[in-house]
Design an enzyme around this catalytic site. Structure first.
Site, mmCIF file in Angstrom:
data_model
loop_
_atom_site.group_PDB
_atom_site.id
_atom_site.type_symbol
_atom_site.label_atom_id
_atom_site.label_comp_id
_atom_site.label_asym_id
_atom_site.label_seq_id
_atom_site.Cartn_x
_atom_site.Cartn_y
_atom_site.Cartn_z
ATOM 1 C CB SER A 100 -7.812 32.297 25.393
ATOM 2 O OG SER A 100 -6.473 32.540 24.997
ATOM 3 C CD GLU A 134 0.956 38.909 30.425
ATOM 4 O OE1 GLU A 134 0.624 40.029 30.855
ATOM 5 O OE2 GLU A 134 0.222 38.209 29.708
ATOM 6 C CE LYS A 136 -2.867 40.107 30.087
ATOM 7 N NZ LYS A 136 -2.457 38.884 29.416
ATOM 8 C CG ASN A 152 -4.338 42.086 33.512
ATOM 9 O OD1 ASN A 152 -3.954 43.249 33.467
ATOM 10 N ND2 ASN A 152 -3.512 41.050 33.569
ATOM 11 C CD GLU A 183 -4.439 34.970 34.394
ATOM 12 O OE1 GLU A 183 -5.430 35.485 33.892
ATOM 13 O OE2 GLU A 183 -3.321 35.493 34.395
ATOM 14 C CG HIS A 216 -0.423 38.382 35.029
ATOM 15 N ND1 HIS A 216 0.282 38.026 33.894
ATOM 16 C CD2 HIS A 216 -1.736 38.268 34.721
ATOM 17 C CE1 HIS A 216 -0.585 37.738 32.937
ATOM 18 N NE2 HIS A 216 -1.820 37.870 33.415
ATOM 19 N N GLY A 230 -3.405 34.678 26.002
ATOM 20 C CA GLY A 230 -3.196 35.411 24.762
ATOM 21 C C GLY A 230 -2.943 34.525 23.558
HETATM 22 P P1 13P Z 1 -5.993 36.717 27.692
HETATM 23 O O1 13P Z 1 -7.437 36.783 28.100
HETATM 24 O O2 13P Z 1 -5.632 37.800 26.703
HETATM 25 O O3 13P Z 1 -5.564 35.358 27.282
HETATM 26 O O4 13P Z 1 -5.136 37.099 29.002
HETATM 27 C C1 13P Z 1 -5.389 36.412 30.183
HETATM 28 C C2 13P Z 1 -4.665 37.092 31.274
HETATM 29 O O5 13P Z 1 -3.459 37.052 31.338
HETATM 30 C C3 13P Z 1 -5.446 37.842 32.268
HETATM 31 O O6 13P Z 1 -4.659 38.231 33.349
#
Ligand code: 13P
Length: 251
Positions: free
Chosen positions: A215, A99, A13, A11, A169, A97, A175
Site C-alpha cells: 500500500s 502472492e 501483477k 509490480n 512486504e 512474492h 492491497g
Molecule cells: P500494493 O501496493 O497494491 O499494496 O501491492 C504491493 C505489492 O505486492 C508489490 O509487490
C-alpha cells in the site's frame, strides 16, 4: 534517509494487456525523463515485457520480470527462464512474492533456485519476504523473515549477495490500504540489514537495497523514505497509473 541510491519499482501483477502497458510505459517515460537520482523499474506481465522495453529503450526506466523458472530451457510448459528475461531486456526479476507463495506453491527452496538462476544471468533478484497478519500478531515477524532469508538465500556467497535487492512486504499490508507504520517498517528493515551483516559482512549489508512494499502511495512514500534502512519501494496498485507512480518516484 537512505545512504543508498533509492529504487522505486512497480509490480504490475496480472494487470494490463500489451497495448495498455504500452500506454502506461510511454506516459511514465515522459513523466520521469528528468529523474536521475532514483533508479526506476517496472515489472509488466510477461506478454507486455517486449513492448514496454521497446518504449523505454532510451530511458532510465528498467524493466523486470515478475517471476522466472530456474531451468534455462526445457519441456516446462508455461515457464519463462532467466535467459529469456535477459534477452527480452530485463535487468531485474521479482522472486518469492507473497502472492506466488500463497497461490502458486512458491517455497523458500524454490526461491533459492530462482535467485541462483537470476544471478547466473546477471539479473538482479528482488527477493520478497514478509509475515502474515497472524504471524505478526503471534510475534513471529522476525522469525519468519529470518527463515525466509536463510532458506531463500541459502548458499549464496558474499560476492553473489551484493547483487541482491530485498523487498520487505508484510502480507497484511498488500492491497489492503493498511501500510506498516514507518517505525514498524524501519524495525524490520533494520533487522534484515543486521541479518545480511551477520551472513555476508558489513560491505554487502551496506550496498544491498531493502525496499518496502504494501500500500505504498504518493502520500506515504515520503515518510517511508525518511527512514535510514528503507531504500525504496515495491509498489503494486499505485504503479498501474503512470501519474501516481511518477509521484512516488519523485517522493
Ligand atoms: P500494493 O501496493 O497494491 O499494496 O501491492 C504491493 C505489492 O505486492 C508489490 O509487490
Amino acid at each position: 534517509m537512505t545512504a543508498r541510491k533509492p529504487l522505486i519499482a512497480g509490480n504490475w501483477k496480472m494487470f494490463k494487456t500489451g497495448p495498455e502497458a504500452a500506454e502506461t510505459a510511454s506516459r511514465l517515460k515522459d513523466l520521469v525523463s528528468d529523474v536521475a537520482d532514483v533508479d526506476i523499474m517496472v515489472a509488466p506481465p510477461f506478454t507486455a515485457i517486449a513492448v514496454v522495453k521497446e518504449l523505454l529503450r532510451d530511458s532510465f526506466v528498467h524493466v523486470g520480470g515478475q517471476d522466472l523458472f530456474w531451468e534455462v530451457e526445457g519441456a516446462y510448459t508455461g515457464q519463462i527462464s532467466a535467459p529469456m528475461l535477459k534477452a527480452a531486456g530485463c535487468t531485474h526479476v521479482i522472486i518469492g512474492h507473497s502472492e506466488r507463495r500463497q497461490f502458486f506453491e512458491e517455497t523458500n527452496d524454490s526461491v533459492n533456485k530462482k535467485v541462483r538462476a537470476a544471478l547466473s544471468e546477471d539479473l538482479i533478484p528482488v527477493v520478497c519476504v514478509g509475515e502474515s497478519e497472524a504471524e505478526r500478531e503471534s510475534n513471529l515477524t522476525s522469525a519468519v523473515v529470518q527463515n525466509q532469508l536463510e532458506e531463500g538465500l541459502a548458499g549464496l556467497t558474499s560476492e553473489e549477495a551484493q547483487y541482491l535487492t530485498v523487498a520487505y512486504e508484510p502480507v497484511w499490508a498488500i492491497g489492503t490500504g493498511k501500510t506498516a507504520t514507518t517505525e514498524q517498517a524501519q524495525e524490520v528493515h533494520e533487522f534484515i540489514r543486521e541479518r545480511l551483516k551477520t551472513t555476508y559482512g558489513n560491505q554487502v549489508a551496506n550496498v544491498v537495497r531493502i525496499l518496502y512494499g504494501g500500500s505504498v502511495k504518493p502520500n506515504n512514500i515520503g515518510e517511508l523514505m525518511a527512514m535510514a534502512d528503507i531504500d525504496g519501494a515495491l509498489v503494486g496498485g499505485a504503479s498501474l497509473d503512470a501519474d501516481s507512480f511518477a509521484a512516488i518516484v519523485r517522493f
